[in-house]
Design a protein around this motif. Sequence first.
Motif, PDB file in Angstrom:
ATOM      1  N   THR A  13      22.837  -7.476 -22.796  1.00  0.00           N
ATOM      2  CA  THR A  13      23.259  -8.226 -23.978  1.00  0.00           C
ATOM      3  C   THR A  13      24.783  -8.266 -24.075  1.00  0.00           C
ATOM      4  O   THR A  13      25.371  -9.315 -24.372  1.00  0.00           O
ATOM      5  N   GLU A  14      25.407  -7.137 -23.789  1.00  0.00           N
ATOM      6  CA  GLU A  14      26.870  -7.061 -23.896  1.00  0.00           C
ATOM      7  C   GLU A  14      27.535  -8.071 -22.954  1.00  0.00           C
ATOM      8  O   GLU A  14      28.414  -8.830 -23.365  1.00  0.00           O
ATOM      9  N   GLY A  44      19.701  -0.759 -22.558  1.00  0.00           N
ATOM     10  CA  GLY A  44      20.980  -0.040 -22.664  1.00  0.00           C
ATOM     11  C   GLY A  44      21.843  -0.078 -21.424  1.00  0.00           C
ATOM     12  O   GLY A  44      22.687   0.803 -21.214  1.00  0.00           O
TER      13      GLY A  44
END
Length: 308
Positions: free
Chosen positions: A84-85, A80
């Motif tokens: 990935t973003e 988080g």
Amino acid sequence: MSIDGLFARTEEFPNPSAQARLNSLVGLDEIVDRLVVDAVALLDPSAMASWSMAVHGEVIPAVSAVLDRTPMFVFAGDVGVGKTEVAEVIGQAIATRAHVDVSLYPLSLSARGRGAVGEMTTLLTRAFERISSDFARARKQDGTATSLGVLLIDEADALAQSRELAQMHHEDRAGVNALLRGIDGLRVDRIPVLTILCTNRLDVLDPAVQRRAAAIQVFSRPSHEQRAALLLRLLAGTEISISDVESLAAATAEKAVWPYSYTYSDLRQRLVPEIILSAYRRGVAVDFSIAEEVISQTPPTRPFGSAA
Ligand SMILES: Nc1ncnc2c1ncn2[C@@H]1O[C@H](COP(=O)(O)OP(=O)(O)O)[C@@H](O)[C@H]1O
Ligand SMILES: [Mg+2]
């Protein structure tokens, strides 16, 4: 759209929605800028050549030392925190800087790797073959790339575990070897594709994979300032003031009950939607007291790998 069921969905950059996602990232400007500059240098020899000409009056021999590196980044860090973003949208920033089209090929190993023995190995081998053939003619005679690719290998800890781990199965080693063959092949053939490997566990990533990385970028949970900046954006238009946002940033810091702060995804995907829903259910405006109440009921995600 999936290509031969191999990649989740490909994406072409530049595109406006990727630019919006890039713009919505908080606190990562410096990291993204540096990664983009490095990526273009690794993938496009003309970028380094024109720099060298400008500052040295010639293309110095050491430029080739950079171009010989494996165009691979490792993104590591907790769950988080934006790995990935960033990997999914960095192609947008690369396309803008290099003035060429960039295609994203995303491969997630967690969703796919649980199948039959050998599936992950086959998946990786086919993915690299596909990329090599798609970009085989992407360089002009002078080496300049006419299009670039980003191969995103997400959740790579499903595969790229240390070969030194005694309990490792034969299949896992085969997967790591397929990965090494793949990235080495792209480098040797000068395929203009950046490989990005995301992992929650840098410590178990195979040393041979780590050695090849041109950059290992460790992502962290957001600082107080970064939490405040994100909350300010996400809660715009509500009755929550700037000084309230400061208090909410403080309330999402680590404390005695949970000795770790909130992640970016805790704030963006859990806390803020819950705050908004909470006000909506009551039919009232979003204000500080609702936000505070929701925070007290919504603990942050435990650090990856910590005991439950
Ligand atoms: N720097 C950031 N600014 C704003 N939102 C972020 C940032 N980093 C991550 N997020 C958001 O948090 C969520 C999880 O991010 P993700 O990249 O999936 O994390 P992970 O590190 O686990 O791959 C996404 O919705 C993403 O948009
Ligand atoms: Mg991720």
